[in-house]
Scaffold this active site. Structure first.
Site, PDB file in Angstrom:
ATOM      1  N   SER A  65       0.822  -1.213   0.000  1.00 51.78           N
ATOM      2  CA  SER A  65       0.000   0.000   0.000  1.00 51.78           C
ATOM      3  C   SER A  65       0.854   1.259   0.000  1.00 51.78           C
ATOM      4  O   SER A  65       1.995   1.270   0.464  1.00 51.78           O
ATOM      5  CB  SER A  65      -0.916   0.014   1.223  1.00 51.78           C
ATOM      6  OG  SER A  65      -1.747  -1.113   1.228  1.00 51.78           O
TER       7      SER A  65
HETATM    8  N1  SAH Z   1      -1.114  -4.117   3.638  1.00 44.58           N
HETATM    9  C1  SAH Z   1      -0.552  -4.781   2.499  1.00 44.58           C
HETATM   10  C2  SAH Z   1      -1.513  -4.616   1.355  1.00 44.58           C
HETATM   11  C3  SAH Z   1      -1.451  -5.712   0.392  1.00 44.58           C
HETATM   12  S1  SAH Z   1      -2.648  -5.641  -0.912  1.00 44.58           S
HETATM   13  C4  SAH Z   1       0.784  -4.182   2.148  1.00 44.58           C
HETATM   14  O1  SAH Z   1       0.965  -2.982   2.371  1.00 44.58           O
HETATM   15  O2  SAH Z   1       1.650  -4.879   1.615  1.00 44.58           O
HETATM   16  C5  SAH Z   1      -3.977  -6.553  -0.215  1.00 44.58           C
HETATM   17  C6  SAH Z   1      -3.660  -7.929   0.272  1.00 44.58           C
HETATM   18  O3  SAH Z   1      -4.895  -8.528   0.666  1.00 44.58           O
HETATM   19  C7  SAH Z   1      -3.060  -8.863  -0.778  1.00 44.58           C
HETATM   20  O4  SAH Z   1      -1.899  -9.440  -0.255  1.00 44.58           O
HETATM   21  C8  SAH Z   1      -4.168  -9.891  -1.026  1.00 44.58           C
HETATM   22  O5  SAH Z   1      -3.678 -11.172  -1.378  1.00 44.58           O
HETATM   23  C9  SAH Z   1      -4.876  -9.893   0.308  1.00 44.58           C
HETATM   24  N2  SAH Z   1      -6.261 -10.373   0.258  1.00 44.58           N
HETATM   25  C10 SAH Z   1      -7.196 -10.184  -0.709  1.00 44.58           C
HETATM   26  N3  SAH Z   1      -8.352 -10.779  -0.384  1.00 44.58           N
HETATM   27  C11 SAH Z   1      -8.154 -11.383   0.822  1.00 44.58           C
HETATM   28  C12 SAH Z   1      -8.971 -12.179   1.681  1.00 44.58           C
HETATM   29  N4  SAH Z   1     -10.235 -12.500   1.384  1.00 44.58           N
HETATM   30  N5  SAH Z   1      -8.426 -12.612   2.854  1.00 44.58           N
HETATM   31  C13 SAH Z   1      -7.155 -12.320   3.202  1.00 44.58           C
HETATM   32  N6  SAH Z   1      -6.328 -11.578   2.423  1.00 44.58           N
HETATM   33  C14 SAH Z   1      -6.815 -11.114   1.251  1.00 44.58           C
END
Ligand code: SAH
Length: 214
Positions: A65
């Site tokens: 993010s």
């Molecule tokens: N906070 C993280 C954001 C990653 S993007 C960072 O800064 O790196 C969002 C993340 O949510 C991804 O890794 C994706 O695989 C995960 N995600 C999407 N749907 C999900 C779900 N139903 N349960 C758990 N994780 C999920």
């Protein structure tokens, strides 16, 4: 991995930028100032931009993010030391590290096995020890509930009811909601066993929250 004076200088500038954009929570800003975001960017092509206020690909079609967004969501949680916090979407672990450094107990869920495995190994190697779970964030973690705060870091098509019910009374859920390209940041507060209050804030762009997947 080296955290040099140059990196620290770039982080100071990043924090200035985030502050100018309206984040005033000094504790959140100091945590962003302290965490080497370049450690979380494993693709060398993006390393020079680690301290730009932008999101990056982290593999598996996911992104780390944007720092402003991380600061914005973290500030909304109004964390108190010792709070029990559930994070949905571990991803690179950057937001997770911010939460750990805020002094709260972090439970984090990731649904992509490759990212889960990678971050579960990586975060403790640089000193952050949340509890990691591989699973579906729509379901939350009923066994460990209730949580004082819940943060969702993927764009949800709706507010999963199961998540709301895993809040303590007085607890807060911060979740970007919308099924298109953009989502509205929503704060859900549990005011009693059966009542919830919602507040809608500005729009953000997240990768979509999807159902559980191998
Ligand atoms: N906070 C993280 C954001 C990653 S993007 C960072 O800064 O790196 C969002 C993340 O949510 C991804 O890794 C994706 O695989 C995960 N995600 C999407 N749907 C999900 C779900 N139903 N349960 C758990 N994780 C999920």
């Amino acid at each position: 991995m080296i955290d040099s004076y140059k990196h620290k200088g770039l982080r100071n500038k990043l924090v200035d930028k985030i502050r100018e954009r309206g984040i005033s929570d000094e504790k959140v800003l100091s945590v962003i100032q302290e965490i080497p975001r370049h450690y979380f960017i494993h693709d060398n092509a993006f390393l020079p931009y680690a301290y730009d206020d932008i999101a990056f690909p982290i593999g598996a079609q996911q992104t780390i993010s944007q720092p402003y967004t991380v600061a914005f969501q973290t500030a909304l949680l109004k964390l108190k030391k010792g709070d029990k916090v559930l994070e949905i979407g571990t991803g690179s672990g950057y937001q997770t590290a911010v939460l750990v450094k805020m002094g709260v107990k972090v439970f984090t869920i990731e649904r992509q096995k490759t990212l889960f495995d990678k971050t579960k190994n990586f975060l403790p190697s640089i000193g952050y020890r949340p509890k990691f779970f591989y699973g579906d964030g729509y379901k939350g973690l009923p066994v460990y509930a209730p949580f004082d705060k819940i943060i969702v870091t993927a764009g949800a098509p709706y507010i999963p009811e199961g998540l709301q019910l895993q809040l303590t009374v007085g607890g807060v859920l911060v979740i970007p909601v919308g099924d298109g390209d953009v989502q509205k940041m929503i704060i859900v507060k549990r005011v009693s066993d059966t009542e919830f209050e919602q507040e809608e804030l500005e729009e953000f762009k997240f990768v979509p929250m999807l159902a559980n997947k191998e």
